[in-house]
Scaffold this active site. Structure first.
Site, PDB file in Angstrom:
ATOM      1  CG  ASP A  18      -1.810   1.214   1.305  1.00  0.00           C
ATOM      2  OD1 ASP A  18      -2.366   1.568  -0.120  1.00  0.00           O
ATOM      3  OD2 ASP A  18      -2.792   1.834   1.796  1.00  0.00           O
ATOM      4  CG  ASN A  66      -7.581  -1.423  -4.908  1.00  0.00           C
ATOM      5  OD1 ASN A  66      -6.566  -2.719  -5.141  1.00  0.00           O
ATOM      6  ND2 ASN A  66      -8.054  -0.619  -3.718  1.00  0.00           N
ATOM      7  NE  ARG A  69      -7.816   2.334  -5.517  1.00  0.00           N
ATOM      8  CZ  ARG A  69      -6.379   2.272  -5.193  1.00  0.00           C
ATOM      9  NH1 ARG A  69      -5.657   2.703  -5.333  1.00  0.00           N
ATOM     10  NH2 ARG A  69      -6.131   1.831  -3.010  1.00  0.00           N
TER      11      ARG A  69
HETATM   12  C1  IPE Z   1      -5.512  -2.319   0.178  1.00  0.00           C
HETATM   13  O1  IPE Z   1      -5.078  -0.979  -0.241  1.00  0.00           O
HETATM   14  C2  IPE Z   1      -5.510  -3.038  -1.814  1.00  0.00           C
HETATM   15  C3  IPE Z   1      -4.716  -3.866  -2.268  1.00  0.00           C
HETATM   16  C4  IPE Z   1      -3.091  -3.200  -1.824  1.00  0.00           C
HETATM   17  C5  IPE Z   1      -4.059  -4.452  -3.320  1.00  0.00           C
HETATM   18  P1  IPE Z   1      -6.003  -0.045  -0.354  1.00  0.00           P
HETATM   19  O2  IPE Z   1      -5.244   1.486  -0.958  1.00  0.00           O
HETATM   20  O3  IPE Z   1      -7.193  -0.450  -1.627  1.00  0.00           O
HETATM   21  O4  IPE Z   1      -6.864  -0.102   0.766  1.00  0.00           O
HETATM   22  P2  IPE Z   1      -8.088   1.027   1.645  1.00  0.00           P
HETATM   23  O5  IPE Z   1      -8.807   1.023   1.100  1.00  0.00           O
HETATM   24  O6  IPE Z   1      -7.209   1.558   2.303  1.00  0.00           O
HETATM   25  O7  IPE Z   1      -7.884   0.218   2.418  1.00  0.00           O
HETATM   26  C1  IPE Z   2      -1.492   0.208  -3.311  1.00  0.00           C
HETATM   27  O1  IPE Z   2      -1.375   1.555  -3.344  1.00  0.00           O
HETATM   28  C2  IPE Z   2      -1.752  -0.369  -4.864  1.00  0.00           C
HETATM   29  C3  IPE Z   2      -3.163  -0.756  -4.640  1.00  0.00           C
HETATM   30  C4  IPE Z   2      -4.119  -0.495  -4.103  1.00  0.00           C
HETATM   31  C5  IPE Z   2      -3.275  -1.498  -6.418  1.00  0.00           C
HETATM   32  P1  IPE Z   2      -2.257   2.944  -3.669  1.00  0.00           P
HETATM   33  O2  IPE Z   2      -2.848   3.083  -4.744  1.00  0.00           O
HETATM   34  O3  IPE Z   2      -3.275   2.555  -2.238  1.00  0.00           O
HETATM   35  O4  IPE Z   2      -2.568   3.736  -2.725  1.00  0.00           O
HETATM   36  P2  IPE Z   2      -2.332   5.153  -1.173  1.00  0.00           P
HETATM   37  O5  IPE Z   2      -3.228   3.681  -0.325  1.00  0.00           O
HETATM   38  O6  IPE Z   2      -3.442   6.005  -2.481  1.00  0.00           O
HETATM   39  O7  IPE Z   2      -1.447   5.601  -1.427  1.00  0.00           O
HETATM   40 MG    MG Z   3      -4.373   2.438  -0.747  1.00  0.00          MG
END
Ligand code: IPE
Ligand code: IPE
Ligand code: MG
Length: 248
Positions: A18, A66, A69
């Site tokens: 993350d 996800n 998004r």
């Molecule tokens: C968890 O991260 C999913 C992955 C790392 C693929 P997210 O960024 O989606 O989680 P939340 O929304 O902060 O809980």
């Molecule tokens: C993790 O990084 C990757 C995925 C969830 C696919 P994020 O995209 O969630 O990055 P932050 O949490 O917004 O910084």
């Molecule tokens: Mg994240």
């Protein structure tokens, strides 16, 4: 090179990768630049897992949530997965890595499904690190799919409801045949599971790190393993020393 296997090396490490978006934002870059930088760390993590004698490395790459998004980011993430498999599969195969994929494959586009199937098929016989890619993965969805499979087996007369136990249920989830994670690492400072391995992580140790995924290097991984080696896992029992005191 492989490090000596310390007595408390986890067999299975699962990582919630993350913080890509925040890493990019801090540099004035688009979120997708963070995802791209994250792929470099995926490669490094696989090498470190091998070096540290870890048998299973599970990486949370795309969650079932996800999809919430923006379309453009989702499409970038799909593109990055495709690029990674096309570019790295031969190398992973050469490094004797066995790729497995968990998550719901049905709702993915056929080209992505095809690549994930190919990665598994091509590396099936490999005996090095097992790299488990959690893609379109969410634990609740996994448990719903497992429940359906169990109901179908019961309906077909292949399964006696009385015989269902914790062990047999594990055979219906996506991680069938894979031991539970000993250690779950999450980068980015968030301290939650976000629907990751809810069934499997019942007795995992957790290490939450403030660093963002594109900054998670070999040393950060080794430090997390060191932290794990100092944990006392009890599984509901009492520590050996206290047990001796009870018996004396
Ligand atoms: C968890 O991260 C999913 C992955 C790392 C693929 P997210 O960024 O989606 O989680 P939340 O929304 O902060 O809980
Ligand atoms: C993790 O990084 C990757 C995925 C969830 C696919 P994020 O995209 O969630 O990055 P932050 O949490 O917004 O910084
Ligand atoms: Mg994240």
């Amino acid at each position: 090179m492989q490090l000596d296997r310390p007595s408390k090396t986890p067999r299975h490490v699962a990582i919630i990768m993350d913080g890509n978006g925040r890493w990019a934002g801090a540099r004035g870059l688009a979120r997708t630049a963070g995802h791209r930088a994250g792929v470099e760390r995926v490669r490094e993590a696989v090498r470190t897992a091998h070096e540290a004698n870890i048998e299973y490395l599970t990486l949370f790459a795309f969650s079932s949530e996800n999809w919430n998004r923006p379309e453009e980011e989702v499409s970038d993430l799909m593109g990055i997965l495709k690029y990674f498999i096309r570019k790295d599969l031969a190398e992973l195969h050469r490094e004797n890595v066995c790729v497995k994929v968990i998550g719901c494959r049905q709702s993915l586009k056929p080209d992505i499904r095809g690549l994930l199937d190919e990665a598994e098929d091509r590396t099936r016989g490999n005996t090095g690190v097992t790299l488990v890619i959690a893609f379109n993965y969410g634990s609740r969805n996994e448990l719903v799919r497992a429940t359906r499979l169990i109901a179908e087996a019961v309906q077909a007369g292949q399964l006696d409801p009385c015989s269902i136990n914790e062990h047999s249920l594990s055979a219906f989830v996506d991680t069938a045949g894979i031991p539970d994670p000993d250690l779950v690492i999450r980068t980015s400072g968030e301290q939650r599971l976000s629907n990751f391995l809810l069934w499997q992580a019942a007795y995992s140790e957790f290490v939450f790190l403030p660093c963002l995924w594109p900054d998670f290097d070999r040393q950060a991984f080794l430090n997390a393993l060191d932290e794990y080696s100092r944990r006392d896992r009890r599984f509901g029992a009492i520590p050996a020393r206290a047990e001796r005191a009870v018996g004396s």
